[in-house]
Design an enzyme around this catalytic site. Structure first.
Site, PDB file in Angstrom:
ATOM      1  N   ASP A 104       0.837  -1.196   0.000  1.00  0.00           N
ATOM      2  CA  ASP A 104       0.000   0.000   0.000  1.00  0.00           C
ATOM      3  C   ASP A 104       0.879   1.257   0.000  1.00  0.00           C
ATOM      4  OD1 ASP A 104      -2.698   1.295   0.477  1.00  0.00           O
ATOM      5  OD2 ASP A 104      -1.643   1.970   2.274  1.00  0.00           O
ATOM      6  N   GLU A 111       1.550  -0.472  -5.033  1.00  0.00           N
ATOM      7  CA  GLU A 111       0.666   0.648  -5.329  1.00  0.00           C
ATOM      8  C   GLU A 111       1.611   1.844  -5.464  1.00  0.00           C
ATOM      9  OE1 GLU A 111      -3.428   2.647  -3.627  1.00  0.00           O
ATOM     10  OE2 GLU A 111      -1.808   2.255  -2.214  1.00  0.00           O
TER      11      GLU A 111
END
Length: 687
Positions: free
Chosen positions: A333, A370
């Site tokens: 993330d 990401e």
């Protein structure tokens, strides 16, 4: 007789079972004293025993160690550290704070609020990692062969419609493995399972709960809230049972990991662990005033991942999940934070990113970035040149623009369908380094993408200010649910168009849980705090939208059967054999090569298979004809297709069962002149 239990991978930190006791080890460079707090019960406000670490004999460099005999697995504990309180210098020691072990393998209980004002976080649990894996190993499926299903552990089965024995748990997922197998996905990507708070650290905090879990307390611990049992530490074995069962079904497990911030927040947040052990090491702090946290995550703080101590913790954590939980991969993330050096600057070849890709114990795992953060970094296509795959946000946006009428150039759509060579080819990567998606947990569901022009996040209590404003969505004449049959028919077709584009494109497709049955969040595109039916999978939709489920299963089956759709190398468009089609070619509605500067809306894509080869994995020819305009169009197919025979496999404008053909039983193409309905796609297989 059961096979022997596989060897474990242990680390020199945390609570380590040794003989007839437990060895505790914790890092702190600046602490002046360290204490171990032992508890008998989860609900105890205060420890039954406080034991001082011996600085003279139990401290080696900056590592504090303490051996306690006659305790074992299940023991509850905290650390406590004295040291300087000097926020402007980066130190936030609080001798009263109860501290979570950074290497804790499990937590138990919730925040407790005593009259003394001391914040009591969940307690750490000593864990015995032994587990009978029955010979389970990583599945090792190539990334190019992977189909990812992004899901929330609790949300998948929490609804009363799920019918599982233990809803909202790791064991609940086991009960739904037959559904996952029937769908055809090869990997589940679990939203955060590292420990996060289930209640608020301050008793007067009335904010909604963090349902998604992007608020880590302990990186080595599976979340206790997803356990069916209530024994401290039971989540460890239940999580392993889930992984083992998924592997037996041929499904890999990828974890969404949050090494960019923690639940401690900014200077106003609580001291729960990292702050009270070595704040200036674990977090990025501002240069001028080190009392201020750099906020590259948008969540109050940012982990200082390229500090050697923190880097070691992250490596040990990844190895722990791979070796002791048999995890097959990770999605990082806000991974661009990992590219920031110790001073917060984005740097090429950052040590943490490079070493993750080269780490020998992670060599057979999937690593996915990401590739952006909340401080303006956007590295899609340039995150790393070694191994790393990326969530391709460009794919999401260009596919949405094309089908929802925002009209990008045909070149943008074609580039995404061909594997995004503009992003990855120059970096010596492959099409499978592009993780293609149209929807994800963060944003609209596929149903809502074609049902709402605007976000509707009022339930989040932030006056609809939160969540993405630029959604590239369209409601097709009515905001939200409607009984208008024509609008519903068009919405259904649009979902099929985007689903088909996703699964017919080069790269790795990722499907958001529930999109296959039109799961809705009623226009909320940021359900991070909605632990209720708004977020949960409603299993009644499986029957209500069985036509969409059937269509999605057919797409996945087609992709898994046709190697032409999942190339491991970039397409060239060159003719290498006059008896074969080139690996890719593009045509306009007249059957001529596309004029990329002027042609719009209508596109024919030919993925050529190596039909003359003896290689059974060579694949068939695939022809995709797509039209995003409102009105029907007469399409002349290119002359190059004439030597082959073609069968229809997908027609998004047709009603079920004629929208997709499972068993090579679609009608043969009888003319090179076809009519496409407005906003529709057809796909043919040729041989």
């Amino acid at each position: 007789m059961n096979p022997p239990i596989q060897s474990l991978h242990t680390f020199p930190y945390g609570a380590i079972l040794q003989g007839h006791g437990v060895q505790f080890a914790v890092y702190s460079k600046s602490a002046t004293d360290m204490r171990l707090l032992l508890y008998d019960n989860v609900d105890d406000l205060n420890p039954r025993q406080i034991i001082e670490f011996d600085k003279a004999n139990g401290k080696c460099g900056d590592i504090w160690t303490l051996f306690i005999p006659f305790i074992g697995a299940g023991q509850l504990y905290h650390f406590q550290a004295d040291g300087p309180w000097a926020p402007s210098e980066g130190h936030r020691f609080d001798g009263k704070a109860r501290l979570i072990d950074p290497y804790a393998k499990a937590l138990a209980g919730d925040y407790q609020h005593g009259r003394d004002g001391i914040v009591r976080p969940p307690k750490c649990v000593v864990i015995d990692d032994d587990f009978n894996w029955d010979g389970d190993r990583h599945l090792g499926r190539p990334l190019s062969e992977t189909i990812i299903y992004e899901m929330h552990v609790r949300g998948f089965t929490q609804s009363g419609t799920s019918g599982v024995e233990h809803p909202g748990t790791y064991l609940g997922i086991i009960d739904k493995i037959p559904y996952l197998k029937s769908l055809g996905v090869t990997a589940v990507e679990l939203m955060p399972v590292h420990e996060f708070p289930t209640n608020h650290w301050h008793p007067d905090d009335d904010r909604l709960a963090n349902y998604w879990g992007y608020d880590t307390l302990a990186f080595f611990s599976p979340h206790r809230g997803y356990a069916a049992g209530d024994e401290p530490g039971c989540q460890v074995n239940e999580f392993k049972q889930m992984v083992k069962a998924l592997h037996q079904a041929g499904i890999e497990v990828i974890l969404d990991v949050v090494f960019n911030h923690t639940a401690e927040g900014n200077a106003k947040g609580p001291t729960l662990g990292f702050k009270g052990l070595e704040n200036s090491v674990y977090y990025h702090l501002e240069k001028v005033d080190r009392a201020i946290y750099s906020n590259y995550s948008g969540c109050g703080n940012a982990i200082n991942g390229n500090h050697p101590v923190v880097r070691e913790m992250i490596f040990n954590c990844l190895r722990h999940w791979v070796c002791n939980y048999h995890i097959d991969g990770f999605r990082f993330d806000l991974a661009s934070i990992l590219s920031r050096d110790r001073h917060g600057r984005l740097v090429p070849n950052p040590p943490l990113v490079e070493t993750i890709s080269e780490d020998p114990l992670l060599a057979d795992t999937k690593i996915i970035a990401e590739a952006w953060d909340a401080a303006g970094a956007y590295q899609v296509g340039s995150f790393s040149h070694i191994r790393w795959a990326e969530w391709n946000g460009r794919f999401r946006d260009d596919v949405r623009r094309y089908w929802n009428g925002y009209t990008p150039s045909l070149g943008e759509v074609a580039t995404r369908m061909a594997g995004s060579s503009d992003l990855y080819q120059s970096g010596d990567r492959a099409p499978y380094h592009s993780i293609n998606f149209v929807t994800a947990h963060d944003g609209f569901t596929m149903n809502d993408l074609v049902s709402y022009n605007d976000k509707h996040n009022e339930a989040n209590g932030e006056d609809n200010r939160d969540g993405e404003n630029h959604n590239l969505s369209m409601n097709f004449g009515h905001e939200g649910p409607t009984k208008n049959k024509e609008i519903e028919k068009l919405r259904n077709r649009q979902i099929k168009n985007m689903m088909a584009t996703l699964f017919l494109s080069q790269g790795v497709p990722m499907l958001l849980c529930g999109d296959e049955v039109r799961r809705t969040q009623m226009g909320n595109n940021n359900t991070y705090c909605q632990d209720n039916a708004l977020s949960w999978f409603n299993w009644e939709l499986v029957n209500r939208h069985k036509d969409m489920l059937r269509f999605t299963k057919g797409l996945i089956k087609l992709r898994r059967f046709e190697p032409s759709l999942r190339r491991a190398e970039f397409l060239s468009g060159e003719v290498t054999d006059p008896l074969r089609l080139p690996d890719v070619s593009w045509y306009n509605w007249l059957g001529h090569p596309v004029d990329w500067a002027h042609d719009q809306q209508t596109l024919t894509c030919l993925f050529g298979g190596n039909l003359a080869s003896d290689d059974l994995e060579a694949g068939n020819n695939i022809m995709i004809v797509m039209h995003s305009g409102w009105e029907p169009v007469r399409v002349q197919l290119p002359e190059t297709i004439i030597p082959a025979q073609w069968k229809l496999v997908i027609d998004t404008a047709a009603d079920t069962p004629n929208d997709i053909f499972f068993e090579d039983d679609g009608p043969k193409l009888s003319s090179t002149n076809i009519t496409l309905y407005g906003r529709s796609l057809r796909c043919y297989v040729g041989w």
